[in-house]
Scaffold this active site. Structure first.
Site, PDB file in Angstrom:
ATOM      1  N   ASP A  68       0.822  -1.207   0.000  1.00  0.00           N
ATOM      2  CA  ASP A  68       0.000   0.000   0.000  1.00  0.00           C
ATOM      3  C   ASP A  68       0.859   1.261   0.000  1.00  0.00           C
ATOM      4  OD1 ASP A  68      -2.195   1.679   0.094  1.00  0.00           O
ATOM      5  OD2 ASP A  68      -2.330   1.625   2.268  1.00  0.00           O
ATOM      6  N   ASP A 107      -2.555   6.073  -5.737  1.00  0.00           N
ATOM      7  CA  ASP A 107      -2.680   5.168  -4.604  1.00  0.00           C
ATOM      8  C   ASP A 107      -2.869   3.739  -5.092  1.00  0.00           C
ATOM      9  OD1 ASP A 107      -3.069   4.267  -1.959  1.00  0.00           O
ATOM     10  OD2 ASP A 107      -5.229   4.547  -2.106  1.00  0.00           O
TER      11      ASP A 107
END
Length: 475
Positions: A144, A349
């Site tokens: 992430d 992201d």
């Protein structure tokens, strides 16, 4: 089958037996056509043994989609696909809340009996995983870029969710040691997570809390141990040893934080990899894999187009995130007109699924897409997706291409995989895989669905980010 053809239009071949766009990844080229086969494969337990290699000074970790490893028990894929959008919306709402909180320079003090909603991550939607080692124990973790703290579940565990691998046992590692609560590492938690570190008792160790958008959380102590990335050792790596964890973490052992704070993997390995990493995000089909490359040698990539770079937009109050300047979008070769292009930064992201655009920008994209994709029956909107079609009666449709342009003439051509999201597997509800933010002043997000089959390169030293087309594989 899906058929791609031309620069402005991509012909799709859709078969009722192979309509799971969300699960395909095998592409074959025949002249000017691309035939994509969409088999329905079962989960292969070998996903827990991800490969790695070292090449030309870079460490390359095999990356897979979380569904491939942990989706074998799913009985209703329609329900899963629909739930993922709902969870993705929670993640985005939380990201917006975290950004506003950080921009106001406020942090929260966390007591032992309270788990505040401060972070912007919903781990049920973090789709990509790699395998690393901590003290010689293999750990499959979620990747992430929107998080900084790397953490794994540890024993003894007060409350842990179910994971596939054994829990990490700190007492079995002679190199494991906790971080003192008065250390600079403990103080860095406030900036990295939005929560200040908590001073434990006997001994006074640094305890952490990270809470997420749906009430999921991890809490435990901050610690040092040896991390192995393939065959590359990282001594005294700072990570969270989670003793109390709950949420939709998909059977993984924890999370690998690729953000920009001092405790992220990128910062802690800067002396080894120079602040460079890149990834190619694969699909979910059994056997499909991409790669996370640590190091900046571009000769190890398998790109099919030149790398185009754009600068990372600095934001001192939000410096843990990666921001870009989106200057334009084209649909089917038609450049959209909107006054907001180039005036606000976008967050890129790996954990968010669906790209979010400011309302006026999305309105322009939606209108042009509907204009070019006219003549097909519409379907009801679902969750965050409001441009939907019923394609169950078709075997072939022409789908406009979508291209994102960034400052410095960088461009990202959205792969055909990232144009439509199948809410229903029979194609009776197929939606444009982009969505609108609620307000103009919210931060736009370039999400992972639109990043598939791209080599996305992060150069934190040079403060730039690159894009190139690549058919993801681990070779």
């Amino acid at each position: 089958m899906l058929l791609m053809k031309g620069m402005a239009l991509l012909p799709f071949m859709l078969s009722l037996l192979v309509l799971l766009l969300h699960y395909h990844n095998e592409v074959h080229c025949y002249g000017d056509k691309q035939l994509l086969h969409l088999p329905w494969d079962t989960v292969d337990s070998t996903c827990l043994s991800h490969k790695s290699r070292q090449e030309k000074g870079a460490t390359i970790l095999e990356m897979k989609h979380q569904d491939y490893c942990y989706g074998g028990g799913v009985k209703d894929w329609n329900k899963l696909l629909q739930k993922r959008l709902i969870l993705d919306d929670l993640r985005v709402q939380s990201l917006q809340a975290r950004i506003k909180n950080m921009a106001s320079t406020q942090t929260r003090d966390v007591s032992d009996d309270r788990l505040p909603l401060t972070s912007g991550v919903e781990l049920g939607t973090l789709n990509y995983i790699v395998t690393v080692e901590i003290a010689g124990r293999k750990m499959t973790v979620i990747v992430d870029t929107g998080s900084d703290l790397t953490w794994v579940q540890c024993q003894p565990c007060k409350s842990c969710y179910s994971q596939k691998e054994p829990l990490f046992n700190p007492t079995a590692s002679p190199s494991y040691r906790t971080v003192p609560c008065n250390s600079s590492e403990c103080q860095s938690l406030a900036f990295a997570t939005g929560n200040t570190g908590i001073c434990g008792e006997n001994p006074p160790t640094c305890n952490y809390v990270v809470s997420y958008g749906d009430g999921s959380y991890t809490r435990g102590e901050l610690a040092h141990d040896q991390l192995n990335l393939g065959k590359t050792p990282v001594d005294n790596f700072i990570f969270g040893c989670g003793r109390n964890n709950n949420g939709l973490f998909g059977g993984t052992s924890g999370l690998l934080g690729l953000g920009r704070s001092s405790i992220s993997l990128v910062s802690q390995t800067k002396a080894i990899f120079g602040g460079f990493f890149s990834y190619c995000l694969p699909s979910t089909q059994s056997g499909a894999s991409g790669s996370l490359v640590l190091g900046g040698n571009s000769s190890v990539y398998n790109t099919s187009s030149p790398i185009s770079y754009t600068r990372m937009i600095p934001n001192p109050k939000l410096s843990t995130f990666y921001f870009l300047n989106l200057t334009g979008i084209s649909v089917g070769g038609v450049t959209l007109q909107d006054s907001s292009f180039g005036k606000s930064s976008m967050l890129i992201d790996s954990g968010t699924v669906i790209t979010r655009l400011p309302p006026t920008m999305y309105k322009a994209l939606k209108a042009e897409f509907q204009k070019q994709f006219s003549g097909f029956p519409t379907a009801p909107a679902f969750s965050i997706l409001d441009t939907c079609f019923n394609l169950s009666a078709y075997q072939e449709v022409d789908v406009p291409t979508i291209e994102l342009q960034f400052e410095g003439n960088a461009e990202m051509k959205v792969d055909i995989n990232g144009v439509f999201y199948f809410v229903k597997t029979d194609a009776s509800q197929v939606c444009l895989a982009l969505a609108s933010l609620s307000f103009e002043d919210e931060i736009g997000i370039i999400a992972n669905y639109q990043q598939r089959n791209q080599r996305v390169i992060y150069d934190t030293k040079g403060s730039k980010l690159g894009f190139a087309q690549e058919s993801c594989s681990f070779t």
